[in-house]
Design an enzyme around this catalytic site. Structure first.
Site, PDB file in Angstrom:
ATOM      1  N   SER A   1       0.600  -1.258  -0.626  1.00 48.40           N
ATOM      2  CA  SER A   1       0.079   0.042  -0.445  1.00 48.40           C
ATOM      3  C   SER A   1       0.851   0.674   0.008  1.00 48.40           C
ATOM      4  CB  SER A   1      -0.929   0.327   1.608  1.00 48.40           C
ATOM      5  OG  SER A   1      -1.346   1.195   1.678  1.00 48.40           O
TER       6      SER A   1
ATOM      7  N   TYR B   1      -1.981  -1.574   9.916  1.00 49.97           N
ATOM      8  CA  TYR B   1      -1.969  -1.295   9.048  1.00 49.97           C
ATOM      9  C   TYR B   1      -1.088  -0.569   8.706  1.00 49.97           C
ATOM     10  CZ  TYR B   1      -3.883  -1.088   4.250  1.00 49.97           C
ATOM     11  OH  TYR B   1      -4.282  -1.277   2.416  1.00 49.97           O
TER      12      TYR B   1
HETATM   13  P1  NAD Z   1     -11.646  -5.931  -0.891  1.00 47.51           P
HETATM   14  O1  NAD Z   1     -11.803  -6.442   1.398  1.00 47.51           O
HETATM   15  O2  NAD Z   1     -12.779  -5.667  -0.877  1.00 47.51           O
HETATM   16  O3  NAD Z   1     -10.672  -7.677  -0.422  1.00 47.51           O
HETATM   17  C1  NAD Z   1      -9.878  -8.183   0.533  1.00 47.51           C
HETATM   18  C2  NAD Z   1     -10.213  -9.417   0.339  1.00 47.51           C
HETATM   19  O4  NAD Z   1      -9.298 -10.090   1.170  1.00 47.51           O
HETATM   20  C3  NAD Z   1     -11.239 -10.327  -0.238  1.00 47.51           C
HETATM   21  O5  NAD Z   1     -11.452 -10.996  -1.248  1.00 47.51           O
HETATM   22  C4  NAD Z   1     -11.602 -10.781   1.303  1.00 47.51           C
HETATM   23  O6  NAD Z   1     -12.308 -11.741   1.178  1.00 47.51           O
HETATM   24  C5  NAD Z   1     -10.062 -11.640   1.777  1.00 47.51           C
HETATM   25  N1  NAD Z   1      -9.915 -11.762   2.750  1.00 47.51           N
HETATM   26  C6  NAD Z   1     -10.128 -10.900   4.710  1.00 47.51           C
HETATM   27  N2  NAD Z   1     -10.088 -11.222   5.537  1.00 47.51           N
HETATM   28  C7  NAD Z   1      -9.678 -13.348   4.631  1.00 47.51           C
HETATM   29  C8  NAD Z   1      -8.885 -13.740   5.379  1.00 47.51           C
HETATM   30  N3  NAD Z   1      -9.361 -14.173   7.013  1.00 47.51           N
HETATM   31  N4  NAD Z   1      -8.822 -14.642   5.149  1.00 47.51           N
HETATM   32  C9  NAD Z   1      -8.812 -14.606   3.413  1.00 47.51           C
HETATM   33  N5  NAD Z   1      -9.379 -13.969   3.059  1.00 47.51           N
HETATM   34  C10 NAD Z   1      -9.407 -12.961   3.487  1.00 47.51           C
HETATM   35  O7  NAD Z   1     -10.019  -5.184  -0.055  1.00 47.51           O
HETATM   36  P2  NAD Z   1      -8.797  -4.108  -1.221  1.00 47.51           P
HETATM   37  O8  NAD Z   1      -9.510  -3.178  -2.017  1.00 47.51           O
HETATM   38  O9  NAD Z   1      -9.975  -4.772  -2.474  1.00 47.51           O
HETATM   39  O10 NAD Z   1      -7.784  -4.447  -0.675  1.00 47.51           O
HETATM   40  C11 NAD Z   1      -7.181  -6.049  -1.011  1.00 47.51           C
HETATM   41  C12 NAD Z   1      -5.585  -5.242  -0.804  1.00 47.51           C
HETATM   42  O11 NAD Z   1      -5.078  -4.369  -1.225  1.00 47.51           O
HETATM   43  C13 NAD Z   1      -5.336  -5.709   0.953  1.00 47.51           C
HETATM   44  O12 NAD Z   1      -4.773  -6.142   1.108  1.00 47.51           O
HETATM   45  C14 NAD Z   1      -5.613  -3.923   1.412  1.00 47.51           C
HETATM   46  O13 NAD Z   1      -4.172  -3.679   2.192  1.00 47.51           O
HETATM   47  C15 NAD Z   1      -4.630  -3.801   0.047  1.00 47.51           C
HETATM   48  N6  NAD Z   1      -4.868  -2.498  -0.725  1.00 47.51           N
HETATM   49  C16 NAD Z   1      -6.702  -1.543  -0.711  1.00 47.51           C
HETATM   50  C17 NAD Z   1      -6.322  -0.471  -0.783  1.00 47.51           C
HETATM   51  C18 NAD Z   1      -7.749   0.394  -1.766  1.00 47.51           C
HETATM   52  O14 NAD Z   1      -7.404   1.883  -1.735  1.00 47.51           O
HETATM   53  N7  NAD Z   1      -9.046  -0.266  -1.418  1.00 47.51           N
HETATM   54  C19 NAD Z   1      -4.987   0.317  -0.991  1.00 47.51           C
HETATM   55  C20 NAD Z   1      -3.649  -0.430  -0.795  1.00 47.51           C
HETATM   56  C21 NAD Z   1      -3.749  -1.350  -0.910  1.00 47.51           C
END
Ligand code: NAD
Length: 260
Positions: free
Chosen positions: A142, A155
């Site tokens: 991130s 985080y």
């Molecule tokens: P999201 O909530 O759509 O996806 C999260 C995913 O993780 C989902 O598929 C969920 O089922 C899975 N998950 C959560 N807990 C779990 C567990 N215990 N076991 C297995 N799977 C689990 O969110 P996202 O934005 O797609 O996030 C995905 C990644 O991207 C994360 O690591 C997040 O930190 C990172 N990220 C997101 C952003 C953003 O702005 N959305 C920015 C930077 C980084």
């Protein structure tokens, strides 16, 4: 179906039934990779999603349930996949609160899912990659792996840890046909971000529109959310021959956030 540069490879994408993980799984499938998608839910929709991705891209897609907060299940996921050419450590959760009020169990869960899971999956995947002399480990970190924001102690700590793990993995595999890099997205409008909006509204005493414009996208000079397709495209690039010497580093896809 475009350029299928990843035909014959198997990708495991953790946390891939929504958001960025799904976008990456879809981009890798479109590039010809067979894919294992994962979440902890094991719902009928998860299996439907696997079937949809498979028929949409003409590749094999399996859904495997694993709770990425549990070390044994992280390791079993990769073992069950049977092989792993491309590992995308993506599963992640968020919680927003000032440090004195930050629940200890949320700290533990965020460290387990966002950081430790990547250690456990990588530990099982590397011998598989070494056996075939090729591999790609892509950690979805991130902008918060490179910089901080208040109220996101766990985080930010976990994502900085992911960047450290990325460097160590790269050094331990250098010269073996294996690379490890971290993608550092800025704000992408996925469920994890949607869920933060009410907390941020409470913490900052702002409306939804103001949180989006003045808190989230204020940090992102482009003034636009990053898309899951853009993260997927970055992952495909990291798997390409052009990126064979790109290892141990971070790629920011953040509309200029970390340039500030
Ligand atoms: P999201 O909530 O759509 O996806 C999260 C995913 O993780 C989902 O598929 C969920 O089922 C899975 N998950 C959560 N807990 C779990 C567990 N215990 N076991 C297995 N799977 C689990 O969110 P996202 O934005 O797609 O996030 C995905 C990644 O991207 C994360 O690591 C997040 O930190 C990172 N990220 C997101 C952003 C953003 O702005 N959305 C920015 C930077 C980084």
């Amino acid at each position: 179906m475009g350029d299928r540069i990843l035909a014959g490879k198997l990708a495991v994408v953790t946390g891939s039934n929504s958001g960025i993980g799904l976008g990456v799984a879809e981009a890798l499938a479109a590039a010809g990779a067979d894919v294992v998608i994962n979440s902890f839910t094991d719902a009928a929709e998860d299996h439907d999603l696997a079937r949809r991705l498979a028929s949409g891209h003409g590749v094999a897609v399996r859904y495997l349930q694993a709770d990425m907060s549990k070390p044994d299940q992280c390791r079993a996921l990769i073992a069950q996949a049977g092989r792993c050419d491309i590992l995308v450590n993506n599963a992640g959760i968020q919680h927003v609160a000032p440090i004195p009020e930050f629940p200890a169990e949320k700290w533990d869960a965020i460290l387990a899912i966002n950081l430790s899971s990547a250690f456990h999956t990588t530990a099982v995947a590397l011998p598989m990659m070494r056996a075939q002399g090729w591999g790609r480990v892509i950690n979805v970190a991130s902008a918060h792996g490179l910089t901080a924001s208040p109220y996101k102690a766990a985080y930010v700590a976990a994502k900085h840890g992911v960047v450290g793990l990325t460097k160590v993995t790269a050094l331990e595999t250098a010269g073996e046909g294996i690379t490890c890099n971290a993608i550092c997205p800025g704000y992408v409008l996925t469920p994890i971000v949607e869920k933060q909006i009410p907390d941020q509204m409470k913490t900052h005493g702002m409306s939804r529109e103001d949180v989006i414009a003045k808190v989230m996208l204020a940090r992102q000079p482009s003034g636009q959310f990053v898309t899951v397709e853009q993260i997927g495209g970055t992952a495909v690039f990291l798997c390409s021959d052009a990126a064979a010497q790109l290892t141990g580093t971070t790629i920011s896809v953040d509309g200029g956030w970390t340039a500030l």
